[in-house]
Write a protein that holds these residues in place. Structure first.
Motif, PDB file in Angstrom:
ATOM      1  N   GLN A 191      -2.371  -7.783  -6.278  1.00  0.00           N
ATOM      2  CA  GLN A 191      -2.642  -9.225  -6.401  1.00  0.00           C
ATOM      3  C   GLN A 191      -3.772  -9.423  -7.422  1.00  0.00           C
ATOM      4  O   GLN A 191      -4.599  -8.532  -7.615  1.00  0.00           O
ATOM      5  CB  GLN A 191      -3.061  -9.808  -5.053  1.00  0.00           C
ATOM      6  N   SER A 193      -6.137 -11.418  -6.991  1.00  0.00           N
ATOM      7  CA  SER A 193      -7.370 -11.806  -6.283  1.00  0.00           C
ATOM      8  C   SER A 193      -8.490 -10.803  -6.547  1.00  0.00           C
ATOM      9  O   SER A 193      -9.672 -11.120  -6.380  1.00  0.00           O
ATOM     10  CB  SER A 193      -7.107 -11.919  -4.779  1.00  0.00           C
ATOM     11  N   GLN A 196     -11.158 -12.178  -8.729  1.00  0.00           N
ATOM     12  CA  GLN A 196     -12.181 -13.032  -8.084  1.00  0.00           C
ATOM     13  C   GLN A 196     -13.427 -12.201  -7.799  1.00  0.00           C
ATOM     14  O   GLN A 196     -14.551 -12.606  -8.088  1.00  0.00           O
ATOM     15  CB  GLN A 196     -11.697 -13.526  -6.722  1.00  0.00           C
ATOM     16  N   ARG A 217       4.182  -4.450  -6.627  1.00  0.00           N
ATOM     17  CA  ARG A 217       4.496  -4.221  -5.214  1.00  0.00           C
ATOM     18  C   ARG A 217       5.849  -3.539  -5.142  1.00  0.00           C
ATOM     19  O   ARG A 217       6.764  -3.912  -5.895  1.00  0.00           O
ATOM     20  CB  ARG A 217       4.574  -5.546  -4.448  1.00  0.00           C
ATOM     21  N   GLN A 231       0.855 -13.002 -11.807  1.00  0.00           N
ATOM     22  CA  GLN A 231       0.241 -14.068 -11.019  1.00  0.00           C
ATOM     23  C   GLN A 231      -0.790 -14.800 -11.862  1.00  0.00           C
ATOM     24  O   GLN A 231      -1.356 -14.241 -12.799  1.00  0.00           O
ATOM     25  CB  GLN A 231      -0.481 -13.491  -9.792  1.00  0.00           C
ATOM     26  N   GLU A 233      -4.310 -16.526 -10.962  1.00  0.00           N
ATOM     27  CA  GLU A 233      -5.300 -16.660  -9.899  1.00  0.00           C
ATOM     28  C   GLU A 233      -6.331 -17.693 -10.356  1.00  0.00           C
ATOM     29  O   GLU A 233      -6.748 -17.667 -11.521  1.00  0.00           O
ATOM     30  CB  GLU A 233      -6.009 -15.308  -9.719  1.00  0.00           C
ATOM     31  N   PHE A 271      -4.485 -15.992   4.945  1.00  0.00           N
ATOM     32  CA  PHE A 271      -4.873 -14.900   4.048  1.00  0.00           C
ATOM     33  C   PHE A 271      -6.251 -14.434   4.503  1.00  0.00           C
ATOM     34  O   PHE A 271      -7.086 -15.274   4.866  1.00  0.00           O
ATOM     35  CB  PHE A 271      -4.944 -15.362   2.586  1.00  0.00           C
ATOM     36  N   PHE A 273      -8.725 -13.525   2.899  1.00  0.00           N
ATOM     37  CA  PHE A 273      -9.831 -13.900   2.010  1.00  0.00           C
ATOM     38  C   PHE A 273     -10.021 -15.399   1.868  1.00  0.00           C
ATOM     39  O   PHE A 273     -10.870 -15.851   1.096  1.00  0.00           O
ATOM     40  CB  PHE A 273      -9.644 -13.247   0.631  1.00  0.00           C
ATOM     41  N   THR A 274      -9.211 -16.198   2.572  1.00  0.00           N
ATOM     42  CA  THR A 274      -9.434 -17.651   2.556  1.00  0.00           C
ATOM     43  C   THR A 274      -9.378 -18.189   3.977  1.00  0.00           C
ATOM     44  O   THR A 274      -8.659 -17.672   4.831  1.00  0.00           O
ATOM     45  CB  THR A 274      -8.370 -18.384   1.693  1.00  0.00           C
ATOM     46  N   GLY A 293      -0.096 -18.948  -2.768  1.00  0.00           N
ATOM     47  CA  GLY A 293      -1.015 -19.209  -1.676  1.00  0.00           C
ATOM     48  C   GLY A 293      -2.334 -19.745  -2.201  1.00  0.00           C
ATOM     49  O   GLY A 293      -2.637 -19.647  -3.395  1.00  0.00           O
ATOM     50  N   ALA A 294      -3.108 -20.320  -1.269  1.00  0.00           N
ATOM     51  CA  ALA A 294      -4.413 -20.865  -1.664  1.00  0.00           C
ATOM     52  C   ALA A 294      -5.268 -21.069  -0.426  1.00  0.00           C
ATOM     53  O   ALA A 294      -4.798 -20.865   0.699  1.00  0.00           O
ATOM     54  CB  ALA A 294      -4.226 -22.192  -2.395  1.00  0.00           C
ATOM     55  N   GLY A 295      -6.507 -21.462  -0.634  1.00  0.00           N
ATOM     56  CA  GLY A 295      -7.361 -21.752   0.514  1.00  0.00           C
ATOM     57  C   GLY A 295      -8.816 -21.817   0.101  1.00  0.00           C
ATOM     58  O   GLY A 295      -9.158 -21.693  -1.089  1.00  0.00           O
ATOM     59  N   ALA A 316      -9.682 -20.903  -3.803  1.00  0.00           N
ATOM     60  CA  ALA A 316      -8.963 -19.939  -4.629  1.00  0.00           C
ATOM     61  C   ALA A 316      -7.479 -20.204  -4.469  1.00  0.00           C
ATOM     62  O   ALA A 316      -7.055 -20.734  -3.443  1.00  0.00           O
ATOM     63  CB  ALA A 316      -9.284 -18.511  -4.195  1.00  0.00           C
ATOM     64  N   PHE A 317      -6.726 -19.884  -5.498  1.00  0.00           N
ATOM     65  CA  PHE A 317      -5.260 -19.978  -5.375  1.00  0.00           C
ATOM     66  C   PHE A 317      -4.628 -18.874  -6.192  1.00  0.00           C
ATOM     67  O   PHE A 317      -5.243 -18.349  -7.131  1.00  0.00           O
ATOM     68  CB  PHE A 317      -4.743 -21.356  -5.830  1.00  0.00           C
ATOM     69  N   GLY A 318      -3.432 -18.496  -5.776  1.00  0.00           N
ATOM     70  CA  GLY A 318      -2.677 -17.492  -6.533  1.00  0.00           C
ATOM     71  C   GLY A 318      -1.231 -17.934  -6.606  1.00  0.00           C
ATOM     72  O   GLY A 318      -0.590 -18.114  -5.576  1.00  0.00           O
TER      73      GLY A 318
HETATM   74  N1  PHE Z   1      -3.388 -13.154  -3.372  1.00  0.00           N
HETATM   75  C1  PHE Z   1      -2.423 -13.931  -2.622  1.00  0.00           C
HETATM   76  C2  PHE Z   1      -1.052 -13.286  -2.772  1.00  0.00           C
HETATM   77  O1  PHE Z   1      -0.858 -12.493  -3.638  1.00  0.00           O
HETATM   78  C3  PHE Z   1      -2.381 -15.357  -3.082  1.00  0.00           C
HETATM   79  C4  PHE Z   1      -3.673 -16.086  -2.854  1.00  0.00           C
HETATM   80  C5  PHE Z   1      -4.626 -16.150  -3.822  1.00  0.00           C
HETATM   81  C6  PHE Z   1      -3.908 -16.738  -1.637  1.00  0.00           C
HETATM   82  C7  PHE Z   1      -5.810 -16.836  -3.610  1.00  0.00           C
HETATM   83  C8  PHE Z   1      -5.067 -17.400  -1.411  1.00  0.00           C
HETATM   84  C9  PHE Z   1      -6.024 -17.469  -2.387  1.00  0.00           C
HETATM   85  O2  PHE Z   1      -0.139 -13.600  -2.034  1.00  0.00           O
END
Ligand code: PHE
Length: 348
Positions: A191, A193, A196, A217, A231, A233, A271, A273-274, A293-295, A316-318
Motif C-alpha cells: 500500500q 500508506s 505517509q 499483492r 494507488q 495516497e 483500517f 491506521f485510521t 479507503g480513507a479516514g 488520509a485516503f488511498g
Molecule cells: N491503504 C489502504 C488500502 O490499501 C487505503 C487507505 C489509505 C485507507 C489511507 C485509509 C487511509 O486499502
C-alpha cells in the motif's frame, strides 16, 4: 588596348563559360567545351591573353590579376560541371522532389493511460495544494505495517498476502510471533500508506501530500485485480482537521476528474491506521464504484512518527489508480492495461 575594354572581355568570357558549363549534358561535350575555352593552344582564354601585351605598362599589374581571376572562374565552372556529371543522383533526386505531396507523418508514441491518469491526478491535487511525495517500492515492516498500527498478528501481514523478499543473512526470529515473524523483513509495499510514515518522519506538521505509485499483492489477475497496481495516497495533517474536510477534498477531486455530476459516498469501515475509517464510493453514470479507503489518522500513527496527537489531527485516503483510469476511459478489464498491446493502448 584600353584597360576597361580588356577587363570587359574577360568578364564576358567568364560569364559565357559559366552558362555553357552549366548546360553540358555529357562527358564528351564537357571535354570539347574545356578545349574550346581553356585549350593551351587555341583556347578562347589563350586568345584573350594576347590582349594583355597591348595594355599600357602602368595597367599591366591590374590586368594580369584580373586575367588570373577569370581563368580561375572558368576552371571552377568546369570542375562544378564535371562533378555534376559524375554524380547525377543528387540532381535527379532534387528534380523528383514534389513539394506539393503530403508529407509522411512521423509515428509518435504517447503516454500509457495509467501515466496519463497519474499526471492528471497530480495536477488536480496540486491545484488543491497537495505536494507530491515519493517512497520506495521495497519496504521494511516498520513502514508497511508497524508504524501504521498494524500489529504482528494482523492478517494483513500474512506471508500469503504479501510479496516478502528473500533477504540474505536474515535469521528468522520465532520469538517475535505472528504470521510475519518467520519471513524476511523486506517486502514489496502492499500500500502507498508507507509514504505517509516516511513523510511524517521527516517533516514537522502541517503536511499536505499525495503519493502515487505501484503497490503489490499476490492477487490472481482478473478483470478488476492484478498483482501489481497503482494507488494514490493523500495525507493532510494540521490543527482541527475534520471528516468534513476529507469529504470536501474528495468530492472536489472527483468533480474535477470525472465531471460535475459525480457524487461521493462514505461507508463505515476499518483500517488500523485510521479512526474512524470509511470506504469511499463514487457515483458516475451507471452506479456506485468503490474507489478506496480513507479516514482520520489514528493517534497511534502520530505517536509512531513523533507527532503529538493532542496537537494535530489529519485525514488520509488511498484510492486505486486503475479504477479511476478505467472509469475515465471506459476500460472494462484492467489486465488489458498491462498486456502492452499497442492496438489497445493507442486508443487512449
Ligand atoms: N491503504 C489502504 C488500502 O490499501 C487505503 C487507505 C489509505 C485507507 C489511507 C485509509 C487511509 O486499502
Amino acid at each position: 588596348m584600353a584597360l576597361d575594354e580588356f577587363l570587359a572581355e574577360l568578364d564576358q568570357l567568364a560569364e559565357a563559360a559559366a552558362a555553357s558549363f552549366a548546360s553540358v549534358g555529357d562527358a564528351s561535350e564537357l571535354e570539347a567545351l574545356r578545349v574550346k575555352l581553356l585549350g593551351a593552344k587555341n583556347g578562347q582564354l589563350k586568345g584573350l591573353q594576347k590582349g594583355l601585351a597591348r595594355v599600357a605598362a602602368a595597367d599591366k599589374p591590374q590586368a594580369g590579376k584580373h586575367f588570373n581571376q577569370t581563368k580561375q572562374r572558368i576552371e571552377d565552372a568546369f570542375a562544378l560541371a564535371e562533378q555534376r556529371l559524375e554524380s547525377p543522383g543528387t540532381d535527379q533526386a532534387a528534380s523528383d522532389f514534389d513539394a506539393t505531396e503530403p508529407g509522411l507523418r512521423p509515428r509518435l508514441g504517447h503516454l500509457h493511460p495509467i501515466t496519463q491518469t497519474i499526471q492528471e491526478l497530480k495536477d488536480i491535487f496540486g491545484r488543491l495544494g497537495f505536494r507530491v511525495a515519493e517512497g520506495p517500492e521495497i519496504e521494511d515492516e516498520r513502514h508497511n505495517f508497524e508504524a501504521l498500527n498494524i500489529d504482528p498478528s494482523h492478517p494483513a501481514r500474512d506471508p500469503l498476502d504479501n510479496f516478502y523478499l528473500h533477504a540474505a543473512g536474515y535469521a528468522a526470529d520465532p520469538e517475535a510471533g505472528g504470521p510475519g515473524a518467520d519471513v524476511s523483513p523486506w517486502l514489496l509495499r502492499s500500500q502507498t500508506s508507507t509514504v505517509q510514515i516516511r513523510v511524517m518522519e521527516n517533516t514537522p506538521p502541517p503536511v499536505r501530500i499525495v503519493s502515487l505509485g505501484r503497490v503489490y499483492r499476490p492477487d490472481t489477475a482478473d478483470a478488476t485485480h492484478y498483482p501489481m497496481f497503482h494507488q494514490i495516497e493523500g495525507l493532510l495533517v494540521d490543527t482541527d482537521v475534520t471528516m468534513a474536510d476529507l469529504k470536501t477534498i474528495l468530492r472536489v477531486f472527483c468533480s474535477s476528474y470525472l465531471g460535475e455530476e459525480v457524487e461521493v459516498r462514505f461507508r463505515p469501515s476499518f483500517f488500523p491506521f485510521t479512526e474512524p475509517s470509511v470506504e469511499v464510493d463514487m457515483q458516475w453514470q451507471d452506479g456506485w464504484v468503490e474507489m478506496g479507503g480513507a479516514g482520520m489518522v489514528d493517534p497511534n500513527v502520530f505517536r509512531a512518527v513523533g507527532y503529538d496527537p493532542d496537537q494535530v489531527t489529519g485525514f488520509a485516503f488511498g484510492l486505486g489508480v486503475e479504477r479511476l483510469c478505467a472509469r475515465r476511459f471506459g476500460i472494462t478489464d484492467i489486465r488489458d492495461l498491462f498486456k502492452n498491446d499497442v492496438r489497445f493502448l493507442q486508443q487512449f
